[in-house]
Design a protein around this motif. Structure first.
Motif, short mmCIF file in Angstrom:
data_model
loop_
_atom_site.label_atom_id
_atom_site.label_comp_id
_atom_site.label_asym_id
_atom_site.label_seq_id
_atom_site.Cartn_x
_atom_site.Cartn_y
_atom_site.Cartn_z
N THR A 137 0.83 -1.21 0.00
CA THR A 137 0.00 0.00 0.00
C THR A 137 0.86 1.25 0.00
O THR A 137 0.46 2.28 -0.56
CB THR A 137 -0.99 0.03 1.18
OG1 THR A 137 -0.27 -0.09 2.42
CG2 THR A 137 -2.01 -1.10 1.06
N GLY A 138 2.04 1.19 0.59
CA GLY A 138 2.98 2.31 0.51
C GLY A 138 3.45 2.55 -0.91
O GLY A 138 3.53 3.69 -1.37
N LEU A 139 3.75 1.47 -1.63
CA LEU A 139 4.14 1.59 -3.03
C LEU A 139 3.00 2.16 -3.87
O LEU A 139 3.21 3.04 -4.72
CB LEU A 139 4.55 0.23 -3.60
CG LEU A 139 5.78 -0.44 -2.99
CD1 LEU A 139 6.00 -1.81 -3.63
CD2 LEU A 139 7.01 0.43 -3.13
N GLU A 140 1.78 1.66 -3.63
CA GLU A 140 0.63 2.16 -4.39
C GLU A 140 0.38 3.65 -4.11
O GLU A 140 0.07 4.41 -5.02
CB GLU A 140 -0.62 1.34 -4.04
CG GLU A 140 -0.55 -0.08 -4.54
CD GLU A 140 -1.69 -0.97 -4.05
OE1 GLU A 140 -1.94 -1.99 -4.72
OE2 GLU A 140 -2.30 -0.66 -3.02
N ALA A 141 0.55 4.07 -2.86
CA ALA A 141 0.38 5.48 -2.52
C ALA A 141 1.46 6.33 -3.18
O ALA A 141 1.17 7.42 -3.68
CB ALA A 141 0.40 5.67 -1.00
N ALA A 142 2.69 5.85 -3.20
CA ALA A 142 3.77 6.59 -3.86
C ALA A 142 3.47 6.78 -5.34
O ALA A 142 3.65 7.87 -5.89
CB ALA A 142 5.10 5.86 -3.67
N ASN A 143 2.99 5.73 -5.98
CA ASN A 143 2.63 5.84 -7.40
C ASN A 143 1.51 6.85 -7.60
O ASN A 143 1.53 7.64 -8.54
CB ASN A 143 2.20 4.47 -7.94
CG ASN A 143 3.36 3.51 -8.08
OD1 ASN A 143 4.51 3.92 -8.15
ND2 ASN A 143 3.06 2.23 -8.09
N ALA A 144 0.52 6.84 -6.70
CA ALA A 144 -0.61 7.77 -6.82
C ALA A 144 -0.16 9.21 -6.61
O ALA A 144 -0.58 10.11 -7.34
CB ALA A 144 -1.70 7.39 -5.82
N VAL A 145 0.68 9.45 -5.63
CA VAL A 145 1.17 10.81 -5.35
C VAL A 145 1.97 11.34 -6.54
O VAL A 145 1.82 12.50 -6.93
CB VAL A 145 2.03 10.83 -4.07
CG1 VAL A 145 2.81 12.12 -3.94
CG2 VAL A 145 1.16 10.60 -2.84
N MET A 146 2.79 10.50 -7.11
CA MET A 146 3.63 10.93 -8.23
C MET A 146 2.85 11.00 -9.55
O MET A 146 3.31 11.61 -10.51
CB MET A 146 4.82 9.99 -8.40
CG MET A 146 5.77 9.99 -7.22
SD MET A 146 6.46 11.62 -6.87
CE MET A 146 7.49 11.86 -8.30
N GLY A 147 1.69 10.35 -9.61
CA GLY A 147 0.91 10.35 -10.84
C GLY A 147 1.46 9.45 -11.91
O GLY A 147 1.10 9.56 -13.08
N ARG A 148 2.36 8.59 -11.54
CA ARG A 148 2.97 7.64 -12.48
C ARG A 148 3.58 6.50 -11.67
O ARG A 148 3.68 6.58 -10.45
CB ARG A 148 4.05 8.31 -13.33
CG ARG A 148 5.19 8.88 -12.51
CD ARG A 148 6.18 9.67 -13.38
NE ARG A 148 7.19 10.31 -12.59
CZ ARG A 148 8.34 9.74 -12.22
NH1 ARG A 148 8.62 8.50 -12.59
NH2 ARG A 148 9.21 10.39 -11.49
N GLN A 149 4.00 5.46 -12.35
CA GLN A 149 4.60 4.33 -11.65
C GLN A 149 6.06 4.63 -11.31
O GLN A 149 6.90 4.73 -12.19
CB GLN A 149 4.52 3.05 -12.48
CG GLN A 149 5.07 1.86 -11.74
CD GLN A 149 4.95 0.56 -12.52
OE1 GLN A 149 4.26 0.49 -13.52
NE2 GLN A 149 5.62 -0.46 -12.05
#
Length: 91
Positions: free
Chosen positions: A44-56
């Motif tokens: 979930t931390g990885l998924e949140a990081a991707n969401a915050v950055m707007g990309r993978q």
């Protein structure tokens, strides 16, 4: 936290409904990944990081299907709960 079959629907989503830029992470967050405990907190931390950055920026590796003993245990618990619906659940 406590996990049991059927508890996923009681967990909060990973995104806030009140704030579009607020993401929840941890083992108590509802996700489609299927991991538990520390692994779920990590994912979930990885998924949140991707969401915050707007990309993978972090790759989340999908889980394989449940192993036979996990699927059997889940099926056994579901069968017992269908026969004894009055048994308490951990909310």
């Amino acid at each position: 936290t406590w996990f049991y079959p059927g508890s996923n629907s009681l967990l909060p989503k990973g995104t806030s409904e009140a704030f579009r830029n607020l993401y929840y992470v941890g083992d108590y967050v509802r996700t489609n990944h299927g991991s538990w405990s520390q692994e779920k907190a990590y994912v979930t931390g990885l998924e949140a990081a991707n969401a915050v950055m707007g990309r993978q920026v972090a790759r989340v590796i999908p889980l394989k299907e449940a192993e036979a003993h996990v699927a059997a245990g889940s099926g056994a618990v579901s069968a017992v709960r269908s026969v004894f619906p009055f048994l308490p659940s951990i909310p």
